[in-house]
Design a protein around this motif. Structure first.
Motif, PDB file in Angstrom:
ATOM      1  N   PRO A   1     -33.861-121.603 132.569  1.00 22.45           N
ATOM      2  CA  PRO A   1     -34.349-121.829 131.205  1.00 22.45           C
ATOM      3  C   PRO A   1     -35.427-122.907 131.069  1.00 22.45           C
ATOM      4  O   PRO A   1     -36.018-123.058 130.002  1.00 22.45           O
ATOM      5  CB  PRO A   1     -33.079-122.251 130.453  1.00 22.45           C
ATOM      6  CG  PRO A   1     -32.215-122.864 131.493  1.00 22.45           C
ATOM      7  CD  PRO A   1     -32.490-122.106 132.755  1.00 22.45           C
ATOM      8  N   LYS A   2     -35.684-123.668 132.132  1.00 19.14           N
ATOM      9  CA  LYS A   2     -36.702-124.728 132.033  1.00 19.14           C
ATOM     10  C   LYS A   2     -37.392-124.889 133.383  1.00 19.14           C
ATOM     11  O   LYS A   2     -37.530-125.981 133.919  1.00 19.14           O
ATOM     12  CB  LYS A   2     -36.031-126.040 131.608  1.00 19.14           C
ATOM     13  CG  LYS A   2     -36.970-127.102 131.068  1.00 19.14           C
ATOM     14  CD  LYS A   2     -37.451-126.824 129.669  1.00 19.14           C
ATOM     15  CE  LYS A   2     -38.171-128.045 129.098  1.00 19.14           C
ATOM     16  NZ  LYS A   2     -38.743-127.783 127.758  1.00 19.14           N
TER      17      LYS A   2
ATOM     18  N   THR B   1     -27.114-129.929 122.922  1.00 23.18           N
ATOM     19  CA  THR B   1     -27.575-128.585 122.572  1.00 23.18           C
ATOM     20  C   THR B   1     -27.667-127.773 123.863  1.00 23.18           C
ATOM     21  O   THR B   1     -27.786-128.337 124.958  1.00 23.18           O
ATOM     22  CB  THR B   1     -28.958-128.610 121.901  1.00 23.18           C
ATOM     23  OG1 THR B   1     -29.910-129.203 122.809  1.00 23.18           O
ATOM     24  CG2 THR B   1     -28.919-129.409 120.610  1.00 23.18           C
TER      25      THR B   1
ATOM     26  N   GLU C   1     -29.695-124.366 125.581  1.00 22.12           N
ATOM     27  CA  GLU C   1     -30.741-123.347 125.469  1.00 22.12           C
ATOM     28  C   GLU C   1     -30.687-122.413 126.674  1.00 22.12           C
ATOM     29  O   GLU C   1     -30.451-122.852 127.804  1.00 22.12           O
ATOM     30  CB  GLU C   1     -32.117-124.013 125.391  1.00 22.12           C
ATOM     31  CG  GLU C   1     -33.267-123.026 125.218  1.00 22.12           C
ATOM     32  CD  GLU C   1     -34.632-123.704 125.211  1.00 22.12           C
ATOM     33  OE1 GLU C   1     -35.639-123.009 125.475  1.00 22.12           O
ATOM     34  OE2 GLU C   1     -34.688-124.927 124.965  1.00 22.12           O
TER      35      GLU C   1
ATOM     36  N   THR D   1     -32.446-118.489 128.441  1.00 22.63           N
ATOM     37  CA  THR D   1     -33.709-117.747 128.481  1.00 22.63           C
ATOM     38  C   THR D   1     -33.719-116.532 127.558  1.00 22.63           C
ATOM     39  O   THR D   1     -34.764-116.125 127.067  1.00 22.63           O
ATOM     40  CB  THR D   1     -34.023-117.273 129.912  1.00 22.63           C
ATOM     41  OG1 THR D   1     -32.927-116.477 130.384  1.00 22.63           O
ATOM     42  CG2 THR D   1     -34.236-118.447 130.842  1.00 22.63           C
TER      43      THR D   1
ATOM     44  N   ILE E   1     -24.779-116.614 121.207  1.00 24.63           N
ATOM     45  CA  ILE E   1     -26.188-117.010 121.314  1.00 24.63           C
ATOM     46  C   ILE E   1     -26.936-116.656 120.034  1.00 24.63           C
ATOM     47  O   ILE E   1     -26.757-115.584 119.466  1.00 24.63           O
ATOM     48  CB  ILE E   1     -26.844-116.321 122.529  1.00 24.63           C
ATOM     49  CG1 ILE E   1     -26.169-116.803 123.820  1.00 24.63           C
ATOM     50  CG2 ILE E   1     -28.338-116.607 122.581  1.00 24.63           C
ATOM     51  CD1 ILE E   1     -26.587-116.054 125.051  1.00 24.63           C
TER      52      ILE E   1
ATOM     53  N   LYS F   1     -30.912-116.867 117.975  1.00 26.24           N
ATOM     54  CA  LYS F   1     -32.354-116.999 118.174  1.00 26.24           C
ATOM     55  C   LYS F   1     -32.919-117.892 117.083  1.00 26.24           C
ATOM     56  O   LYS F   1     -32.618-117.726 115.901  1.00 26.24           O
ATOM     57  CB  LYS F   1     -33.031-115.627 118.130  1.00 26.24           C
ATOM     58  CG  LYS F   1     -34.508-115.663 118.524  1.00 26.24           C
ATOM     59  CD  LYS F   1     -35.093-114.265 118.611  1.00 26.24           C
ATOM     60  CE  LYS F   1     -36.546-114.313 119.073  1.00 26.24           C
ATOM     61  NZ  LYS F   1     -37.151-112.958 119.157  1.00 26.24           N
ATOM     62  N   GLN F   2     -33.720-118.853 117.506  1.00 24.60           N
ATOM     63  CA  GLN F   2     -34.288-119.806 116.555  1.00 24.60           C
ATOM     64  C   GLN F   2     -35.676-120.218 117.035  1.00 24.60           C
ATOM     65  O   GLN F   2     -35.830-120.741 118.137  1.00 24.60           O
ATOM     66  CB  GLN F   2     -33.372-121.035 116.460  1.00 24.60           C
ATOM     67  CG  GLN F   2     -33.791-122.064 115.438  1.00 24.60           C
ATOM     68  CD  GLN F   2     -32.784-123.204 115.367  1.00 24.60           C
ATOM     69  OE1 GLN F   2     -31.576-122.995 115.443  1.00 24.60           O
ATOM     70  NE2 GLN F   2     -33.284-124.415 115.221  1.00 24.60           N
TER      71      GLN F   2
ATOM     72  N   LYS G   1     -36.761-119.065 120.429  1.00 27.76           N
ATOM     73  CA  LYS G   1     -35.969-119.552 121.559  1.00 27.76           C
ATOM     74  C   LYS G   1     -34.515-119.157 121.342  1.00 27.76           C
ATOM     75  O   LYS G   1     -34.100-118.868 120.220  1.00 27.76           O
ATOM     76  CB  LYS G   1     -36.093-121.074 121.707  1.00 27.76           C
ATOM     77  CG  LYS G   1     -37.474-121.534 122.167  1.00 27.76           C
ATOM     78  CD  LYS G   1     -37.487-123.034 122.423  1.00 27.76           C
ATOM     79  CE  LYS G   1     -38.841-123.487 122.953  1.00 27.76           C
ATOM     80  NZ  LYS G   1     -38.857-124.947 123.242  1.00 27.76           N
TER      81      LYS G   1
ATOM     82  N   TYR H   1     -30.499-120.197 121.714  1.00 24.84           N
ATOM     83  CA  TYR H   1     -29.601-121.348 121.830  1.00 24.84           C
ATOM     84  C   TYR H   1     -28.149-120.898 121.714  1.00 24.84           C
ATOM     85  O   TYR H   1     -27.841-119.866 121.104  1.00 24.84           O
ATOM     86  CB  TYR H   1     -29.881-122.366 120.720  1.00 24.84           C
ATOM     87  CG  TYR H   1     -31.251-122.988 120.770  1.00 24.84           C
ATOM     88  CD1 TYR H   1     -31.487-124.143 121.514  1.00 24.84           C
ATOM     89  CD2 TYR H   1     -32.320-122.431 120.065  1.00 24.84           C
ATOM     90  CE1 TYR H   1     -32.745-124.725 121.555  1.00 24.84           C
ATOM     91  CE2 TYR H   1     -33.585-123.000 120.103  1.00 24.84           C
ATOM     92  CZ  TYR H   1     -33.791-124.151 120.850  1.00 24.84           C
ATOM     93  OH  TYR H   1     -35.040-124.720 120.889  1.00 24.84           O
TER      94      TYR H   1
END
Length: 515
Positions: A51-52, A332, A334, A336, A373, A375-376, A379, A381
């Motif tokens: 995810p990052k 938090t 997050e 993918t 999950i 969507k915001q 993205k 979360y």
């Protein structure tokens, strides 16, 4: 009865054949074409799951490194020769939980039983690394020639520097932290050595102690019946509940994972050491400990998470609720995509007998995972439920002043709670920069990928977990408010100047140093 014996014999033979077949692959070179396929496969999986991925390295730079690696593959390589090339590239992502695992040799049941009756070889000691040098830090069994402070010069006639130069590129921390590697390498180099040279019965060592050079062999000793009985009796005695503790005894380290003490006679200072956030027995420990603190005259709490590599997110959230007096959001999460957690290792840790039940409940798991999950802003979360929800402080929360001891081996969950406490100005941090990043890490759930040709395993973290704070954007660990980095001699002499500094501050009522 004969049929059962026959089936058992067939199972044993099949198991032995399976082990033999698996181990033979260690010595079979893999073609250049297939190795390049594994490189591309690794690259795709990282882009798909992590995810990052480009937090600490740009996409262009990582693409270039994977492409460059392919150009260096000029001849067939054995699986672990390939590992030595691919692992350093994965380490360039600079995400401490992300690491490639070598192709492990399997042992037969007989070999496993034989090893269980023996003591370790290099794993019996704790080491400390000072640049390119390895020193014995602990020798609990008082093995001859391995006194605390002994410098290991060569192992199996291989200079220590050569080993560290080989292993260092595959050990990484979160971001551009510089403190984690020496601790991680001190723990992991015996494992890397064993993976490379096999499980040895003995190994030649050249060492130096008090300016005297010596050459000797370390041997894998058998555990005597007397030693086994004595150890069992000691462990049984120590695992009994004690005042201020729960049954949280770690038989391997021969110590409690969590401990609460009052180092001063007037009990105005409490010292809580947490070696791992394992989750086991944690709720009971904190409930009992903070009830005791509430009744005590303690005005100061020293929370020691040095050498704590992390663990349960739920545990640190629960601990944090005992340290604050207001509602809070802790972290938090997050991911993918809405479906990324579906690829997590669902059956990996399920006992064999429970797998049929796990298979039946798997559809429910898929539904629950998808619903968890949201969507915001383009993205994805994890919803504000459970660990990610708003939480009330505990009724018995500690209202006094808090000091936190950290070092380069404070990682993952240890860094998250340290970061949160510092950002909320709830604690004063002493020690050195943590090994885990200040602004979060990628962990939580994993999807273990097996490369199709080399069969190397790559567990990829699926959740970007970040403390609910104003991010520093330093791409480094949690920085202490008062930095104190112990010297090699202080470590070997077991001097705890960091704790002494805090105790002196408290005695002198030295709050003026705080920021």
């Amino acid at each position: 009865m004969k049929r059962i014996l026959l089936l058992s014999s067939l199972f044993i033979i099949s198991s032995c054949v399976s082990v033999k077949k698996h181990n033979e692959k260690l010595e079979i070179p893999i073609s250049v074409e297939k190795l390049k396929e594994d490189i591309d496969y690794t690259h795709r999986k990282l882009e798909q799951l992590h995810p990052k991925l480009y937090w600490y390295i740009s996409k262009e730079e990582l693409d270039y490194k994977f492409d460059s690696l392919k150009t260096t593959i000029q001849k067939p390589l054995k699986p672990n020769e390939f590992y030595q090339k691919l692992a350093p590239i994965i380490a360039k992502v600079r995400e401490g939980h992300l690491r490639l695992y070598p192709y492990q040799k399997r042992l037969t049941k007989k070999e496993i039983k034989d090893l269980e009756k023996q003591k370790g070889l290099l794993g019996r000691y704790n080491f400390v690394i000072d640049q390119d040098r390895i020193f014995v830090k602990d020798n609990a069994d008082k093995i001859e020639n391995m006194n605390v402070g002994t410098e290991i010069l060569t192992i199996k006639d291989i200079p220590v520097k050569d080993l560290l130069d080989k292993y260092r590129p595959i050990v990484n921390s979160d971001g551009f932290n510089t403190t984690f590697q020496k601790y991680s390498l001190a723990r992991s180099w015996p494992g890397f050595f064993t993976a490379e040279y096999g499980i040895l019965d003995s190994v030649k060592i050249e060492a130096k102690y008090q300016n005297q050079l010596k050459t000797f062999y370390l041997h894998r000793e058998k555990i005597t019946k007397e030693e086994k009985v004595k150890t069992e009796q000691e462990n049984k005695k120590l695992t009994k509940s004690q005042a201020g503790k729960t049954k949280d005894y770690n038989i391997v380290t021969r110590s409690f994972n969590r401990d609460l003490q009052f180092p001063m006679k007037d009990s105005t200072v409490a010292y809580m050491k947490i070696k791992t956030f394992s989750g086991t027995y944690s709720r009971k420990f904190y409930r009992q400990s903070f009830a005791m603190l509430k009744k005590s005259p303690a005005k100061y709490l020293i929370l020691d998470v040095r050498d704590n590599l992390g663990g349960s997110l739920s545990e640190i959230r629960n601990l944090y609720s005992y340290l604050v007096d207001e509602k809070f959001e802790f972290v938090t999460g997050e991911v993918t995509s809405r479906s990324s957690l579906i690829q997590a290792d669902y059956f990996e840790f399920v006992p064999t007998l429970a797998k049929p039940i796990a298979a039946i409940t798997y559809p429910l798991y898929l539904i629950a995972t998808s619903l968890s999950i949201k969507k915001q802003e383009n993205k994805f979360y994890l919803r504000n439920i459970g660990t990610f929800s708003l939480k009330e402080p505990k009724r018995n929360h500690f209202a006094g002043e808090i000091y936190v001891l950290i070092n380069g081996s404070s990682f993952s969950a240890s860094s998250i709670i340290s970061s949160k406490l510092k950002a909320e100005k709830r604690a004063f941090l002493v020690g050195e920069e943590t090994g885990g990043a200040n602004d979060g890490t990628v962990a939580g759930r994993y999807a273990t990928t097996k490369l199709p040709n080399s069969k190397l395993k790559l567990p990829v973290g699926l959740i970007l977990i970040q403390p609910k704070i104003q991010f520093t954007e330093t791409k480094k660990g949690v920085l202490p408010d008062h930095e104190m980095i112990p010297t090699l001699q202080e470590i070997l002499q077991k001097k705890d100047l960091q704790l002494e500094w805090i105790m002196n501050e408290i005695k002198n009522n030295g709050n003026s140093t705080k920021v």
